[in-house]
Design an enzyme around this catalytic site. Structure first.
Site, PDB file in Angstrom:
ATOM      1  CG  ASP A  75      74.033  12.296  62.921  1.00 32.88           C
ATOM      2  OD1 ASP A  75      74.714  12.877  63.750  1.00 32.88           O
ATOM      3  OD2 ASP A  75      72.870  12.103  62.731  1.00 32.88           O
ATOM      4  CG  HIS A 129      68.809  10.494  61.654  1.00 32.70           C
ATOM      5  ND1 HIS A 129      67.809  11.088  62.614  1.00 32.70           N
ATOM      6  CD2 HIS A 129      69.935  10.897  62.091  1.00 32.70           C
ATOM      7  CE1 HIS A 129      68.392  11.802  63.641  1.00 32.70           C
ATOM      8  NE2 HIS A 129      69.436  11.575  63.443  1.00 32.70           N
ATOM      9  CG  ASP A 188      75.939  16.135  65.985  1.00 33.65           C
ATOM     10  OD1 ASP A 188      75.948  15.021  64.971  1.00 33.65           O
ATOM     11  OD2 ASP A 188      75.066  15.885  66.900  1.00 33.65           O
ATOM     12  CD  GLU A 201      72.842  13.552  69.060  1.00 34.59           C
ATOM     13  OE1 GLU A 201      72.191  14.578  68.911  1.00 34.59           O
ATOM     14  OE2 GLU A 201      72.754  12.640  68.338  1.00 34.59           O
ATOM     15  CD  GLU A 202      72.050  10.167  66.118  1.00 34.81           C
ATOM     16  OE1 GLU A 202      70.754  10.779  66.167  1.00 34.81           O
ATOM     17  OE2 GLU A 202      72.720  10.401  65.020  1.00 34.81           O
ATOM     18  CG  HIS A 236      76.596  11.897  68.237  1.00 35.99           C
ATOM     19  ND1 HIS A 236      76.158  10.879  67.533  1.00 35.99           N
ATOM     20  CD2 HIS A 236      76.278  12.927  67.673  1.00 35.99           C
ATOM     21  CE1 HIS A 236      75.586  11.235  66.649  1.00 35.99           C
ATOM     22  NE2 HIS A 236      75.408  12.605  66.410  1.00 35.99           N
TER      23      HIS A 236
END
Length: 453
Positions: A288, A420, A350, A322-323, A276
């Site tokens: 990520d 994140h 991912d 995606e997030e 993503h």
């Protein structure tokens, strides 16, 4: 860099003999001596930066990855339109303990969760009540009303697979605010989803219940969660001040970015390999999921550099959103179904750019048996694990169309230090490990496009 020293001119595309051992060796040798993955990730992270859906960074990454795949002369490169949510953080997130008997005022390391409605400049003060899980919250009932709920459920350190530990703790982040709001809470704090004690707060998506108020939801670092819990044990009337500015704006047009090399014998059978393209708005989205995107592009680039023509069609897909919405994966599957496309495999990376140890999968017994039949071919490259269940979020919507869904499995022990957070930057990625994943993905794609699955 090494990619400019070796094999920068592609060979003419040609058929190649089905000597799997020799061809897998060529893939690894080429990637580890002349790969482009690391330098491409450098550009994505250091020049473009973070890429939350709907942001200028996301738009820039769409245009750059399209141009990158065009520069590699893939057979087809195109954009697939998709409407995405557009959330903005809006300002500095603040969490302060304001009446500690021991420490007075203490500012905690915090980040608002994605899609959260902020407090605005006026902020919010409330008494804190601690729980370890959603069921524990529900048992509190009316005790929660008018309070700020502090979810302090840690990732289980006894689980070797940190993704399993993440899954076990994720509900408090994803639905904690929605559940707390039902009981009259005025805000939530969430212990960051990390398997280490550190000062980095971890953001991530959360979902509201449309039938109840949208209350502020923020994450605090694991170190500060430990502190807050310790102080609450001695002082039940502890108050916390929250300040955040998150706002959900109108949806925006964005794109999945797709590059393709057509198959020579069964072009209607498609292998989608991707990651993503979006990331959170902190850090650079290196692990990520910039790593997964650059590795997917590299699979097709290796075919071009080696001069190989696949039997089946290979697509590199950069999924968007995606997030905080999964719109890209959903739209890709919808369009594939509408066009009557036949995907035989969806492969997603991912889980970070760490040392690869194998692949997980979801599919029929026959599909998964075929995957594990390649164990002896992949074992020399230390890909030991091929029989675990799994897949990927963006490829998940393809499931009802019948392909095997495959997730790249790296060593996950360090992933949730960066996940994140502001620490997820290019410098956190090891070049050797990143290139080993790209080679592993190309090796698996090669076996599928040659033999089917």
């Amino acid at each position: 860099m090494k990619k400019f020293l070796l094999a920068t001119v592609f060979l003419p595309m040609m058929a190649f003999g089905q000597n799997h051992e020799a061809n897998l060796r060529k893939i690894y040798d080429t990637e580890l001596s002349a790969g482009h993955t690391y330098d491409n990730l450098r550009y994505l992270c250091k020049v473009i930066g973070n890429r939350l859906a709907g942001s200028p960074g996301a738009a820039a990454s769409v245009e750059w990855t399209k141009q990158l795949m065009e520069s590699y002369d893939f057979d087809t490169v195109y954009l697939q339109p998709v409407m995405v949510p557009h959330w903005e953080r809006g300002g500095k997130d603040v969490v302060k303990i304001v009446n500690s008997v021991k420490h007075g005022t203490v500012e905690l390391n915090a980040l608002a969760l994605g899609n959260t409605r902020g407090t605005g400049a006026k902020g919010l003060v409330g008494q804190v009540i601690e729980v370890k899980s959603i069921p524990e919250l529900m048992a509190m009932g009316e005790k929660v009303r008018g309070k700020i709920v502090f979810f302090n459920g840690p990732m289980d350190p006894k689980l070797i697979d940190t993704f399993q530990a993440y899954g076990g703790a994720n509900a408090q982040r994803s639905s904690g605010a929605a559940e707390a709001s039902k009981l009259g809470a005025i805000g939530t704090l969430v212990r960051s989803l990390s398997n280490t004690i550190n000062e980095f707060p971890h953001t991530g998506n959360q979902r509201y219940n449309p039938d109840f108020p949208e209350i502020p939801a923020l994450a605090i670092s694991t170190a500060d969660a430990e502190l807050l819990s310790e102080l609450l044990a001695d002082q039940a009337d502890l108050n916390v001040y929250l300040e955040s500015y998150g706002e959900m704006k109108s949806e925006k047009l964005s794109y999945n970015v797709i590059g393709e090399i057509r198959g020579t014998e069964k072009p209607e059978e498609i292998i989608a390999v991707g990651g993503h393209l979006d990331s959170w708005d902190v850090g650079e989205g290196a692990h990520d999921d910039g790593a997964g995107c650059m590795q997917a592009i590299e699979v097709l680039r290796l075919y071009k550099q080696l001069g190989w023509k696949p039997k089946r069609t290979i697509r590199a897909v950069m999924w968007m959103n995606e997030e905080n919405g999964l719109r890209g994966g959903q739209e890709y599957a919808r369009v594939a179904k509408e066009k009557g496309e036949k995907h035989i495999a969806g492969i997603e990376s991912d889980s970070g750019g760490f040392l690869p140890i194998g692949f997980s999968s979801t599919g029929t017994d026959a599909q998964r048996s075929k995957l594990t039949s390649w164990s002896e071919l992949l074992r020399p490259y230390q890909l030991w694990s091929l029989d675990r269940p799994g897949g990927g979020a963006d490829i998940g919507p393809l499931r009802d169309q019948g392909p095997i869904l495959i997730g790249l499995k790296p060593d996950s022990q360090r992933y949730f230090f960066y996940h994140h957070t502001e620490a997820d930057v290019f410098e956190a990625v090891d070049q050797r490990e990143l290139e080993l994943v790209a080679a592993a993905m190309a090796a698996l794609v090669y076996l599928i496009e040659q033999e089917g699955i």
